[in-house]
Motif scaffolding. Structure first.
Motif, PDB file in Angstrom:
ATOM      1  N   HIS A 109       0.835  -1.211   0.000  1.00 48.83           N
ATOM      2  CA  HIS A 109       0.000   0.000   0.000  1.00 48.83           C
ATOM      3  C   HIS A 109       0.871   1.263   0.000  1.00 48.83           C
ATOM      4  N   PHE A 110       1.851   1.289  -0.892  1.00 47.77           N
ATOM      5  CA  PHE A 110       2.739   2.446  -1.011  1.00 47.77           C
ATOM      6  C   PHE A 110       1.959   3.740  -1.230  1.00 47.77           C
ATOM      7  N   ARG A 111       0.815   3.639  -1.924  1.00 49.55           N
ATOM      8  CA  ARG A 111       0.072   4.851  -2.229  1.00 49.55           C
ATOM      9  C   ARG A 111      -0.345   5.600  -0.958  1.00 49.55           C
ATOM     10  N   GLY A 112      -0.396   4.879   0.190  1.00 53.10           N
ATOM     11  CA  GLY A 112      -0.745   5.535   1.452  1.00 53.10           C
ATOM     12  C   GLY A 112       0.296   6.525   1.923  1.00 53.10           C
ATOM     13  N   LEU A 113       1.500   6.494   1.348  1.00 59.17           N
ATOM     14  CA  LEU A 113       2.507   7.491   1.695  1.00 59.17           C
ATOM     15  C   LEU A 113       2.221   8.822   1.008  1.00 59.17           C
ATOM     16  N   GLN A 114       1.520   8.771  -0.121  1.00 59.81           N
ATOM     17  CA  GLN A 114       1.121   9.995  -0.818  1.00 59.81           C
ATOM     18  C   GLN A 114      -0.232  10.490  -0.290  1.00 59.81           C
ATOM     19  N   ALA A 115      -1.191   9.578  -0.210  1.00 63.58           N
ATOM     20  CA  ALA A 115      -2.510   9.878   0.358  1.00 63.58           C
ATOM     21  C   ALA A 115      -3.151   8.556   0.744  1.00 63.58           C
ATOM     22  N   TYR A 116      -3.881   8.528   1.853  1.00 66.63           N
ATOM     23  CA  TYR A 116      -4.480   7.286   2.346  1.00 66.63           C
ATOM     24  C   TYR A 116      -5.975   7.498   2.584  1.00 66.63           C
ATOM     25  N   TRP A 117      -6.701   6.400   2.518  1.00 65.19           N
ATOM     26  CA  TRP A 117      -8.160   6.412   2.679  1.00 65.19           C
ATOM     27  C   TRP A 117      -8.481   6.268   4.164  1.00 65.19           C
ATOM     28  N   GLU A 118      -9.003   7.332   4.750  1.00 58.80           N
ATOM     29  CA  GLU A 118      -9.289   7.381   6.181  1.00 58.80           C
ATOM     30  C   GLU A 118     -10.792   7.216   6.395  1.00 58.80           C
ATOM     31  N   ILE A 119     -11.169   6.230   7.209  1.00 60.14           N
ATOM     32  CA  ILE A 119     -12.576   5.916   7.450  1.00 60.14           C
ATOM     33  C   ILE A 119     -12.914   6.248   8.901  1.00 60.14           C
ATOM     34  N   PRO A 120     -13.922   7.078   9.158  1.00 60.59           N
ATOM     35  CA  PRO A 120     -14.304   7.359  10.546  1.00 60.59           C
ATOM     36  C   PRO A 120     -14.676   6.071  11.273  1.00 60.59           C
ATOM     37  N   ALA A 121     -14.178   5.907  12.491  1.00 55.79           N
ATOM     38  CA  ALA A 121     -14.435   4.667  13.223  1.00 55.79           C
ATOM     39  C   ALA A 121     -15.915   4.480  13.521  1.00 55.79           C
ATOM     40  N   ASP A 122     -16.663   5.573  13.638  1.00 54.98           N
ATOM     41  CA  ASP A 122     -18.092   5.455  13.947  1.00 54.98           C
ATOM     42  C   ASP A 122     -18.947   5.342  12.692  1.00 54.98           C
ATOM     43  N   ARG A 123     -18.325   5.341  11.509  1.00 60.83           N
ATOM     44  CA  ARG A 123     -19.053   5.135  10.247  1.00 60.83           C
ATOM     45  C   ARG A 123     -18.224   4.159   9.411  1.00 60.83           C
ATOM     46  N   PRO A 124     -18.237   2.880   9.782  1.00 63.81           N
ATOM     47  CA  PRO A 124     -17.235   1.936   9.287  1.00 63.81           C
ATOM     48  C   PRO A 124     -17.341   1.533   7.822  1.00 63.81           C
ATOM     49  N   SER A 125     -18.390   1.914   7.111  1.00 65.21           N
ATOM     50  CA  SER A 125     -18.448   1.546   5.704  1.00 65.21           C
ATOM     51  C   SER A 125     -17.364   2.289   4.930  1.00 65.21           C
ATOM     52  N   PRO A 126     -16.599   1.579   4.073  1.00 66.01           N
ATOM     53  CA  PRO A 126     -15.528   2.251   3.321  1.00 66.01           C
ATOM     54  C   PRO A 126     -16.002   3.440   2.499  1.00 66.01           C
ATOM     55  N   VAL A 127     -17.268   3.437   2.077  1.00 69.06           N
ATOM     56  CA  VAL A 127     -17.749   4.545   1.246  1.00 69.06           C
ATOM     57  C   VAL A 127     -17.801   5.858   2.017  1.00 69.06           C
ATOM     58  N   HIS A 128     -17.724   5.802   3.346  1.00 69.43           N
ATOM     59  CA  HIS A 128     -17.720   7.020   4.148  1.00 69.43           C
ATOM     60  C   HIS A 128     -16.320   7.581   4.346  1.00 69.43           C
ATOM     61  N   GLY A 129     -15.335   6.946   3.731  1.00 74.24           N
ATOM     62  CA  GLY A 129     -13.960   7.406   3.881  1.00 74.24           C
ATOM     63  C   GLY A 129     -13.648   8.604   3.007  1.00 74.24           C
ATOM     64  N   TYR A 130     -12.427   9.088   3.135  1.00 73.44           N
ATOM     65  CA  TYR A 130     -11.966  10.259   2.385  1.00 73.44           C
ATOM     66  C   TYR A 130     -10.438  10.184   2.325  1.00 73.44           C
ATOM     67  N   TRP A 131      -9.886  10.843   1.317  1.00 72.13           N
ATOM     68  CA  TRP A 131      -8.436  10.856   1.154  1.00 72.13           C
ATOM     69  C   TRP A 131      -7.799  11.874   2.095  1.00 72.13           C
ATOM     70  N   MET A 132      -6.668  11.466   2.688  1.00 72.53           N
ATOM     71  CA  MET A 132      -5.875  12.344   3.547  1.00 72.53           C
ATOM     72  C   MET A 132      -4.427  12.338   3.049  1.00 72.53           C
ATOM     73  N   PRO A 133      -3.738  13.474   3.102  1.00 73.53           N
ATOM     74  CA  PRO A 133      -2.354  13.507   2.613  1.00 73.53           C
ATOM     75  C   PRO A 133      -1.419  12.693   3.490  1.00 73.53           C
ATOM     76  N   GLY A 134      -0.515  11.931   2.855  1.00 78.10           N
ATOM     77  CA  GLY A 134       0.489  11.161   3.583  1.00 78.10           C
ATOM     78  C   GLY A 134       1.777  11.949   3.741  1.00 78.10           C
ATOM     79  N   PRO A 135       2.797  11.330   4.322  1.00 79.45           N
ATOM     80  CA  PRO A 135       4.051  12.049   4.602  1.00 79.45           C
ATOM     81  C   PRO A 135       4.955  12.212   3.398  1.00 79.45           C
ATOM     82  N   ALA A 136       4.737  11.435   2.360  1.00 76.23           N
ATOM     83  CA  ALA A 136       5.356  11.599   1.052  1.00 76.23           C
ATOM     84  C   ALA A 136       6.871  11.782   1.099  1.00 76.23           C
ATOM     85  N   ASP A 137       7.361  12.854   0.457  1.00 74.44           N
ATOM     86  CA  ASP A 137       8.803  13.027   0.253  1.00 74.44           C
ATOM     87  C   ASP A 137       9.575  13.107   1.564  1.00 74.44           C
TER      88      ASP A 137
END
Length: 485
Positions: A288-316
């Motif tokens: 899951h290297f792509r998580g270093l650029q951006a990762y799919w973050e899912i709220p713990a209280d809304r566990p369906s993956p469709v409720h997730g959103y992209w967050m920036p990773g630590p990258a360079d």
């Protein structure tokens, strides 16, 4: 980054050691016989999945530790020669009971030392692996409070308070010594396997999951490094949006790193983790290297993956810190799934090989990067991965239109699958081609190792005892020579 493994064209095999035959363990004779077969066939790379101790679901991607080796892989038969075990104990004792007896003998000095197995080497191992104390305490707590996660332990222990740790260390000294010895034995046996493989021209290729399990020594010992609430529960968890593997997305449930906090000390936790894996392998894949650029973050209280959103990773900043601390770090980026130009740009800035999977190539587009004519020299080409069906099972499951497309592209009629697929892969321009052992053995869907998004029946498949007779090594070696591998 250049690496000796990728200096020339090679063929490799994908097999997790848990799938090797053998009742006393995997890292002794069973693993060395597998290496012998690879060398005989001309295969020079052996790729595994992560080697850590697993939870009850057996997934190597949800480990109890980012550093520890799985003690279930230790070959107990190897403990007969130094006198740590007696012959009858291999069958009369449970694995834990056998290791307890071995630990008692080791601590009492009732064993035969050797150049690679001795008390000084053991002490050096403990001194150079600082993660081991927390891991051993974690295991002791798991055995003290069975069936519970660290969130359910007594408050002082849950909070990793020094007084509670000291009391547990005294009360469970025997357990801690057993865990220390298990990890030392894993280190000794894996190191012996790596030397054995190197002497036969076989390199070892490892796998690092980007995230760790919530119920792990890593999160318990350093909860501040993760996005947790005041009670220690994840506020958000990892997963992926809908993709090829899962039309509904995937909810992995792993806690997500507090990357800003990790950046504060130069990503020391990650550098230590990478260093411990570099001890074991000649090449390392970051899953899951792509998580270093951006990762799919899912709220713990809304566990369906469709409720997730992209967050920036630590990258360079992250990769720069890693290569500054470990200049020869031999990384491969797993860049499968939803991969944007920004992820590929990050990978290319650090000159990291990526992956292609032939099974993903037949969506009808001639621009599909997984098709042979689009392969790149420095990427690693696969027929399939541990998450795919076997190539034969995949081919048999295709609809008529797609199967016709595969046949046209590979210029085959399908009668000789999966060898037609293997031969096509070996002709790739990619320096390294990896084929799951199931494909080399021509096995169908009954030999699938994992089905993403499911929790039953995974990680259980094992090689038949006579697998060495089933593989035509002469045919395979001739094929590899034909394609300069």
């Amino acid at each position: 980054m250049t690496n000796v493994v990728l200096e020339r064209r090679r063929a490799g095999v994908l097999l997790h050691p848990t799938a090797l035959p053998g009742t006393s363990g995997k890292l002794g004779q069973a693993a060395m016989q597998f290496v012998d077969m690879l060398a005989q066939a001309g295969i020079t790379v052996w790729q595994t999945l992560p080697l850590g101790p697993t939870h009850a679901d057996l997934s190597p991607y949800q480990s109890l530790s980012a550093h520890a080796g799985n003690p279930m892989l230790i070959d107990l038969a190897e403990l007969l020669a130094p006198g740590l075990l007696e012959e009858h104990e291999l069958t009369a004792c449970s694995r834990r009971a056998a290791m307890e007896r071995a630990s008692e003998r080791f601590q009492a000095g009732n064993y035969r030392e050797s150049e690679v197995f001795n008390h000084q080497a053991y002490e050096d191992f403990l001194a150079h692996h600082h993660w081991l104390r927390d891991f051993a305490l974690f295991v002791a707590n798991v055995e003290t409070f069975p069936g519970s996660s660290w969130l359910e332990w007594p408050e002082a222990m849950r909070n990793h308070e020094p007084a509670a740790l000291a009391a547990q260390q005294e009360a469970k000294l025997g357990t801690l010594q057993r865990v220390y010895l298990e990890q030392y034995l894993f280190f000794v046996q894996w190191s012996a396997l790596r030397r054995y493989a190197a002497e036969r021209g076989v390199f070892l290729f490892g796998d690092i999951p980007i995230f760790v399990a919530h119920n792990s020594a890593d999160v318990w010992a350093a909860p501040e490094l993760y996005k947790l609430d005041d009670s220690g529960n994840p506020r958000v968890v990892a997963g992926v949006p809908p993709d090829y593997f899962s039309p509904d997305g995937q909810h992995w449930g792993n806690p997500i790193f507090d990357w800003n906090r990790m950046a504060g000390d130069g990503y020391r936790w990650w550098i230590d983790r990478l260093a411990s894996q570099q001890e074991r392998f000649d090449l390392l894949r970051i899953d899951h290297f792509r998580g270093l650029q951006a990762y799919w973050e899912i709220p713990a209280d809304r566990p369906s993956p469709v409720h997730g959103y992209w967050m920036p990773g630590p990258a360079d900043g992250f990769l720069e810190a890693c290569f500054r601390a470990l200049p020869n770090l031999p990384l491969v980026a797993e860049n499968l799934g939803i991969i944007g130009d920004d992820v590929e740009a990050l990978r290319h800035r650090f000159r990291l090989p990526g992956m292609t999977v032939m099974q993903f190539g037949f969506d009808g587009s001639a621009n599909n990067p997984h098709l042979l004519h689009n392969h790149k020299e420095w990427d690693v080409a696969y027929t399939g991965t541990h998450d795919n069906d076997t190539s034969l099972g995949w081919y048999q499951s295709l609809d008529e239109h797609t199967r016709h497309h595969v046949n046209r592209y590979l210029r085959i009629e399908g009668a000789h699958m999966p060898w037609s697929m293997i031969q096509a892969a070996m002709g790739s321009v990619s320096r390294l081609v990896i084929v799951p052992i199931q494909d080399f053995l021509g096995l169908g869907p009954e030999a699938r190792f994992n089905t993403p998004g499911t929790i039953e029946g995974n990680w259980l498949w094992a090689l038949p005892d006579n697998y060495r007779e089933q593989l035509d090594t002469a045919r395979l070696k001739a094929m590899l020579e034909l394609y300069g591998r």
